[in-house]
Scaffold this active site. Structure first.
Site, PDB file in Angstrom:
ATOM      1  CE  LYS A 149       1.532   8.054   9.329  1.00 48.45           C
ATOM      2  NZ  LYS A 149       0.911   6.960   9.951  1.00 48.45           N
TER       3      LYS A 149
ATOM      4  CE  LYS B 229       4.130   4.480   9.199  1.00 46.46           C
ATOM      5  NZ  LYS B 229       3.308   3.737   8.458  1.00 46.46           N
TER       6      LYS B 229
HETATM    7  N1  LIG Z   1      -3.827   3.559   4.847  1.00 50.60           N
HETATM    8  C1  LIG Z   1      -3.645   3.774   6.241  1.00 50.60           C
HETATM    9  O1  LIG Z   1      -3.667   3.030   7.130  1.00 50.60           O
HETATM   10  C2  LIG Z   1      -2.832   5.193   6.356  1.00 50.60           C
HETATM   11  C3  LIG Z   1      -2.708   5.415   7.835  1.00 50.60           C
HETATM   12  C4  LIG Z   1      -2.240   6.997   8.094  1.00 50.60           C
HETATM   13  C5  LIG Z   1      -1.405   7.591   6.870  1.00 50.60           C
HETATM   14  N2  LIG Z   1      -1.465   6.889   5.614  1.00 50.60           N
HETATM   15  C6  LIG Z   1      -0.857   7.655   4.581  1.00 50.60           C
HETATM   16  O2  LIG Z   1      -1.816   8.384   3.959  1.00 50.60           O
HETATM   17  C7  LIG Z   1      -1.432   8.593   2.452  1.00 50.60           C
HETATM   18  C8  LIG Z   1      -2.801   8.285   1.665  1.00 50.60           C
HETATM   19  O3  LIG Z   1      -2.773   7.186   1.650  1.00 50.60           O
HETATM   20  P1  LIG Z   1      -4.158   6.221   1.616  1.00 50.60           P
HETATM   21  O4  LIG Z   1      -4.052   5.028   2.391  1.00 50.60           O
HETATM   22  O5  LIG Z   1      -5.148   7.174   1.908  1.00 50.60           O
HETATM   23  O6  LIG Z   1      -4.224   5.920  -0.187  1.00 50.60           O
HETATM   24  P2  LIG Z   1      -4.166   4.427  -0.488  1.00 50.60           P
HETATM   25  O7  LIG Z   1      -2.909   3.904  -0.590  1.00 50.60           O
HETATM   26  O8  LIG Z   1      -5.169   3.678   0.163  1.00 50.60           O
HETATM   27  O9  LIG Z   1      -4.858   4.633  -2.043  1.00 50.60           O
HETATM   28  C9  LIG Z   1      -4.229   5.295  -3.233  1.00 50.60           C
HETATM   29  C10 LIG Z   1      -5.019   6.592  -3.549  1.00 50.60           C
HETATM   30  O10 LIG Z   1      -4.074   7.006  -4.671  1.00 50.60           O
HETATM   31  C11 LIG Z   1      -4.855   7.563  -5.663  1.00 50.60           C
HETATM   32  N3  LIG Z   1      -4.234   7.493  -7.072  1.00 50.60           N
HETATM   33  C12 LIG Z   1      -3.798   6.728  -7.893  1.00 50.60           C
HETATM   34  N4  LIG Z   1      -3.108   7.175  -8.868  1.00 50.60           N
HETATM   35  C13 LIG Z   1      -3.275   8.592  -8.551  1.00 50.60           C
HETATM   36  C14 LIG Z   1      -2.587   9.707  -9.389  1.00 50.60           C
HETATM   37  N5  LIG Z   1      -1.955   9.520 -10.505  1.00 50.60           N
HETATM   38  N6  LIG Z   1      -2.578  10.684  -8.725  1.00 50.60           N
HETATM   39  C15 LIG Z   1      -3.318  10.978  -7.441  1.00 50.60           C
HETATM   40  N7  LIG Z   1      -4.017  10.170  -6.883  1.00 50.60           N
HETATM   41  C16 LIG Z   1      -3.966   8.656  -7.378  1.00 50.60           C
HETATM   42  C17 LIG Z   1      -5.897   6.384  -5.698  1.00 50.60           C
HETATM   43  O11 LIG Z   1      -7.183   7.121  -6.248  1.00 50.60           O
HETATM   44  C18 LIG Z   1      -6.214   6.378  -4.189  1.00 50.60           C
HETATM   45  O12 LIG Z   1      -7.054   7.384  -3.601  1.00 50.60           O
HETATM   46  C19 LIG Z   1       0.000   7.957   2.532  1.00 50.60           C
HETATM   47  O13 LIG Z   1       0.958   8.808   2.725  1.00 50.60           O
HETATM   48  C20 LIG Z   1      -0.051   6.990   3.484  1.00 50.60           C
HETATM   49  O14 LIG Z   1       1.183   6.621   3.911  1.00 50.60           O
HETATM   50  C21 LIG Z   1      -2.225   6.099   5.528  1.00 50.60           C
HETATM   51  O1  LIG Z   2      -0.310   0.533   6.222  1.00 53.72           O
HETATM   52  P1  LIG Z   2       0.873   1.123   5.980  1.00 53.72           P
HETATM   53  O2  LIG Z   2       2.206   0.434   6.015  1.00 53.72           O
HETATM   54  O3  LIG Z   2       0.992   2.055   4.921  1.00 53.72           O
HETATM   55  O4  LIG Z   2       0.790   2.208   7.339  1.00 53.72           O
HETATM   56  C1  LIG Z   2      -0.412   2.734   7.856  1.00 53.72           C
HETATM   57  C2  LIG Z   2      -0.171   3.610   8.853  1.00 53.72           C
HETATM   58  O5  LIG Z   2       0.716   4.525   8.332  1.00 53.72           O
HETATM   59  C3  LIG Z   2      -0.028   3.060  10.189  1.00 53.72           C
HETATM   60  O6  LIG Z   2       0.143   4.396  11.186  1.00 53.72           O
END
Ligand SMILES: NC(=O)c1ccc[n+]([C@@H]2O[C@H](COP(=O)([O-])OP(=O)(O)OC[C@H]3O[C@@H](n4cnc5c(N)ncnc54)[C@H](O)[C@@H]3O)[C@@H](O)[C@H]2O)c1
Ligand SMILES: O=P(O)(O)OC[C@H](O)CO
Length: 385
Positions: A154, A239
């Site tokens: 996202k 969002k």
């Molecule tokens: N967590 C949620 O609930 C959720 C839900 C839907 C979508 N997303 C989206 O998914 C995507 C990934 O989020 P997430 O929650 O899996 O990650 P996160 O925020 O939990 O974790 C951060 C990640 O970044 C990595 N990282 C740190 N430094 C780095 C570097 N220099 N190069 C590459 N990787 C590095 C870390 O190892 C870790 O895996 C984001 O765009 C987020 O918006 C998250």
């Molecule tokens: O925890 P946030 O704010 O990165 O949001 C998580 C997901 O994108 C919700 O759908």
């Protein structure tokens, strides 16, 4: 009467393949191996780990996929002195980003990015968006030519030429098609198998979308395809700005009516911005999980909301970077950088007046306005849309 939106395929409709041990299947995995899809997940944070778990539960059940799911891990050493990859492969849990959840024994953590993707024809990208440009550069010429990608990321990039969605970055850099999956998906809730929905945005080939739906769908995770990559991806991206605004409202104890107003204005700006960028974006996309449902969940329970609440409670005296590091322990916010990126687009195109909420969120994040400005400056001027 025609349905208002594309029909949601039920779990049984989407998972039409026979499971591995069904009596009518030939028990010769080696002979079929070349025809099976191999999946690699690029990213292993909170959502990345849950995505790997969802996928791994399906590759075990469905004949057209190899069981193994290779998950690229940005390597780090944990406080115990052990490498994160070794911990994941020894315990089957991501101790740092998703503790307490078994990923499935067929999830193999791999710290070598090229090795993780080299055999895969299905690539799932799920890292914080700010790392994707570097990751794509490292992957040029290293992925299979017949690979298909999907982005769960996202966020967006802003380049000299203008805004660039992450799916476009992946497509252009790697020369492969890229779909997207977005939705009301707080990862920790899906990790414990609470019911959720998600939206796959695809470009033209319905069969590609159906493959992604099969790979992700479970009885507790219902995935609907829509032919609108940009609309779905912009919903997931924008969002996060609204979530920051909702966090300010919570931090200032403004109450539920104010938060609902911010969500409404935010959704309206999301629709207007998306349609100004891409005229192909469909109204119906905003009624899918990726749209209104994600606005609601993110403004109630997301990380962007939580850190923005702390920012407002501190009167903006502690920076987002500091609060993020303290409160999220390595997890990353996307909303603050997205607000900056969208602000750049708005300034460059002369649209600042049209998007008072988006513009104000950025100005609060960088300290030019107080958090209370979230309502003072959000009077909507979107009658044009
Ligand atoms: N967590 C949620 O609930 C959720 C839900 C839907 C979508 N997303 C989206 O998914 C995507 C990934 O989020 P997430 O929650 O899996 O990650 P996160 O925020 O939990 O974790 C951060 C990640 O970044 C990595 N990282 C740190 N430094 C780095 C570097 N220099 N190069 C590459 N990787 C590095 C870390 O190892 C870790 O895996 C984001 O765009 C987020 O918006 C998250
Ligand atoms: O925890 P946030 O704010 O990165 O949001 C998580 C997901 O994108 C919700 O759908």
């Amino acid at each position: 009467m025609a349905p208002a939106f594309e029909q949601v395929p039920t779990d049984t409709e989407t998972q039409t393949e026979a499971p591995h041990n069904a009596s009518n299947t030939v028990n010769n995995d080696d002979a079929q191996a070349d025809h099976k899809s191999r999946v690699a997940v690029v990213g292993s944070g909170n959502w990345g780990s849950v995505a790997a778990k969802l996928i791994a539960s399906n590759t075990l059940k469905l004949n057209s996929f190899h069981d193994e799911v290779r998950m690229w891990v940005f390597e780090e050493t944990l406080q115990c002195g052990e490498k994160l990859t070794d911990v994941i492969n020894r315990t089957n849990e991501n101790a740092k980003y998703l503790p307490g959840i078994k990923l499935g024994k067929n999830v193999i953590a791999d710290p070598d990015l090229e090795n993780a993707v080299k055999d895969a024809n299905l690539l799932v990208f799920v890292t914080p968006h700010q790392f994707m440009e570097g990751i794509c550069k490292r992957l040029v010429g290293k992925v299979r030519e017949d690979a298909e990608a999907i982005s769960l990321i996202k966020g967006m990039e802003v380049k000299m030429e203008g805004p660039c969605m992450i799916s476009t970055l992946i497509s252009e850099q790697l020369g492969i098609n890229c779909s997207v999956l977005m939705g009301a998906n707080i990862a920790n809730e899906i990790a414990v198998e609470k019911f959720s929905e998600a939206t796959v945005g695809y470009r033209d080939k319905r069969e590609i979308a159906e493959q992604w739906v099969r790979l992700f769908s479970t009885p507790y995770f219902i995935v609907t395809p829509v032919q609108d990559v940009e609309g779905v991806e912009l919903c997931g991206t924008l969002k996060n700005i609204v979530a920051i605004a909702a966090g300010f409202v919570d931090g200032l104890d403004m109450g539920n009516n104010t938060k609902a107003a911010i969500m409404r204005i935010g959704l309206r700006e999301m629709i207007a911005f998306s349609k100004l960028l891409f005229s192909s974006v469909r109204d119906s996309t905003f009624f899918e999980s990726c749209g209104v449902a994600d606005v609601i969940t993110t403004c109630l329970g997301g990380r962007n909301r939580k850190v923005a609440e702390a920012f407002a409670k501190n009167g903006g005296r502690r920076s987002f970077d500091e609060l993020e590091a303290e409160m999220l322990q390595g997890q990353k916010l996307q909303g603050v950088s997205t607000a900056r990126e969208v602000y750049e687009v708005l300034s460059h195109r002369g649209w600042l007046e049209l998007f008072p909420l988006f513009a104000t969120v950025h100005e609060i994040c960088v300290g030019h306005l107080a958090p209370s400005a979230v309502v003072e400056h959000s009077e909507t001027k979107l009658s044009l849309f």
